[in-house]
Design an enzyme around this catalytic site. Structure first.
Site, short mmCIF file in Angstrom:
data_model
loop_
_atom_site.label_atom_id
_atom_site.label_comp_id
_atom_site.label_asym_id
_atom_site.label_seq_id
_atom_site.Cartn_x
_atom_site.Cartn_y
_atom_site.Cartn_z
N HIS A 189 0.73 -1.16 -0.03
CA HIS A 189 -0.12 -0.09 0.01
C HIS A 189 0.97 1.25 0.06
O HIS A 189 2.00 1.34 0.56
CB HIS A 189 -0.83 0.00 1.39
CG HIS A 189 -1.98 0.90 1.38
ND1 HIS A 189 -1.79 2.24 1.67
CD2 HIS A 189 -3.27 0.78 1.00
CE1 HIS A 189 -2.82 2.92 1.80
NE2 HIS A 189 -3.89 1.98 1.35
N GLN B 204 -4.78 -5.40 6.37
CA GLN B 204 -5.56 -6.31 5.93
C GLN B 204 -5.70 -7.64 6.36
O GLN B 204 -6.69 -8.37 6.05
CB GLN B 204 -5.18 -6.41 4.41
CG GLN B 204 -5.39 -4.97 3.74
CD GLN B 204 -6.66 -4.61 3.41
OE1 GLN B 204 -7.64 -5.40 3.32
NE2 GLN B 204 -6.98 -3.06 3.50
N CYS C 266 -4.73 2.30 -3.96
CA CYS C 266 -3.60 2.77 -2.94
C CYS C 266 -2.52 1.92 -3.23
O CYS C 266 -1.67 1.71 -2.33
CB CYS C 266 -3.79 3.24 -1.81
SG CYS C 266 -4.92 4.61 -1.38
N LYS D 17 -10.80 -1.78 10.05
CA LYS D 17 -10.67 -2.96 9.35
C LYS D 17 -11.55 -4.01 9.98
O LYS D 17 -11.63 -5.01 9.22
CB LYS D 17 -9.39 -3.17 8.86
CG LYS D 17 -8.67 -2.04 8.37
CD LYS D 17 -8.92 -1.86 6.86
CE LYS D 17 -7.90 -0.85 6.28
NZ LYS D 17 -8.47 -0.49 4.90
N ASP E 239 3.09 -4.54 8.07
CA ASP E 239 1.78 -3.96 7.99
C ASP E 239 0.57 -4.81 8.04
O ASP E 239 0.28 -5.71 6.76
CB ASP E 239 1.44 -3.07 6.71
CG ASP E 239 0.21 -2.58 6.31
OD1 ASP E 239 -0.77 -2.69 7.11
OD2 ASP E 239 0.15 -2.01 5.32
#
Length: 404
Positions: free
Chosen positions: A121, A201, A362, A224, A198
């Site tokens: 991202h 997700q 993104c 999320k 990260d």
């Protein structure tokens, strides 16, 4: 098996209509919906104990402080951090990444190397580019293949004794690929490099164990995973958090202030300047409690079934191509129809009450890799159903027939 009817009853927004059609919400990778249990926690805070924390001796402040710190402990236990002060409240994943990137400005020198993956991202690309500009470090990229998987042999070749930092998403937001982060972390550590993952997700689908992974930093956003926007967390190993300087200056993050010198507070407060999103932190804890009560194992099994069904049905649409066919995926399908712009498909689906995301998500380097302007992305959560998949497929067929 999950009681989907009961679960859907927890989400008031799923009862609404869009353009006269029942809402089919398939943009969960951007933001999940919020259950009544989390909404109630937000209302309870503002109705009953709204106050600033850590500073007041009065009852409301004490109650708010207790609830906020209880939420931190819920997050610690969920991600299996060794200590609660290794959990830093942030405004979200982007904040967490920037906090670490800012801190490493004083730890890097010209010629040091930073490794990122090709499927990041923008939030996990731009801060490192800025860090390289400040320090003279060099950014290197792990390439990906046509299936949307990282080429790990190339990763091995990128690593060297100059590698100081490695950054990778646990799951690609654009493709749904589950990256081999355990292997990435282990290989980086052999060379003494730190690793930030990260987890934005991954967190809605995978219950990451930060100690088992031995990851140095792991960051997520509450919105999320059934929580509110504007709040998230950064996990950092205690030794790394102690090495990094404060990201922001202000109240709460200090031990003592004079005009001659300021000393900083202990963890986690060193990184939590100013009045935080108190309600958001408490609601984040409520969201984790809600999802854990359902069971992440059951969520993963159900969403995998949805993914397989949706993949099978969408591939029956003439001219449709799915981008991201990795062996390990979460419930995300990015696709295009030959000869049709993804934005046009998304616009027609919206008229039918179907919420999907279109564009480059993104993750522009991924789109450049495939030579496309973007994709239509349908992302599924545990409150979605096969009936909704059928509505999506019929909507895609209708859009194709209208546009070709």
């Amino acid at each position: 098996m999950l009681d989907i009817k009961k679960i859907r009853g927890d989400f008031p927004i799923l009862n609404r209509e869009v353009n006269g059609k029942p809402l089919v919400y398939l943009d969960n990778a951007a933001t999940s919906q919020t259950p009544k249990q989390v909404i109630d926690a937000i209302v309870d805070y503002y109705e009953n104990y709204n106050a600033n924390i850590h500073r007041g001796v009065h009852a409301l402040s004490q109650e708010a402080t207790d609830k906020y710190e209880q939420a931190r402990i819920k997050i610690q236990k969920h991600f299996n951090a060794a200590k609660s002060h290794e959990i830093i409240f942030t405004s979200g994943t982007t904040h967490g990444i920037n906090l670490v990137a800012s801190g490493f400005t004083s730890l890097l020198k010209a010629g040091d190397e930073i490794v990122v993956s090709a499927m990041e991202h923008h939030s996990n690309i731009v801060p490192w580019q800025m860090l390289c500009e400040r320090t003279g470090a060099v950014l290197k990229v792990i390439p990906m293949n046509d299936e949307g998987e990282l080429v790990m042999q190339q990763y091995d070749q990128l690593l060297s004794d100059r590698t100081q930092l490695v950054f990778c998403n646990h799951v690609s937001n654009a493709l749904g690929t589950v990256n081999p982060i355990a292997e990435i972390i282990e290989k980086a550590h052999k060379l003494g490099a730190a690793v930030l993952v990260d987890g934005a997700q991954a967190a809605p689908h995978i219950k990451a164990d930060v100690q088992a992974l031995d990851v140095d930093f792991y960051t997520v956003s509450a919105h999320k995973m059934c929580g509110p926007t504007g709040v998230g967390m950064l996990y950092g190993k205690e030794e790394w958090l102690n090495k990094l300087p404060p990201y922001q200056g202000g109240g709460e993050m200090i031990a003592e202030v004079t005009f001659e010198k300021t000393t900083y507070a202990d963890l986690p407060h060193k990184f939590e300047a100013g009045t935080p999103n108190i309600c958001g932190g408490i609601a984040f804890g409520a969201a984790l409690a809600y999802m854990n009560a359902i069971s992440f194992d059951q969520i993963a099994e159900y969403e995998h079934d949805l993914l397989e069904y949706a993949t099978q049905e969408l591939l029956k649409v003439e001219g449709l191509r799915i981008y991201g066919t990795a062996k390990k995926k979460t419930s995300v399908i990015s696709f295009n129809i030959e000869g049709v712009h993804p934005y046009d498909i998304g616009t027609i689906l919206d008229k039918l009450g179907i919420a999907v995301r279109t564009g480059h998500h993104c993750a522009q380097p991924i789109m450049d890799f495939y030579g496309i302007p973007g994709t239509v992305r349908a992302s599924f959560s545990f409150y979605n159903t096969k009936d909704e998949v059928d509505v999506l497929v019929e909507g895609v067929k209708r859009a194709r027939n209208m546009l070709l």
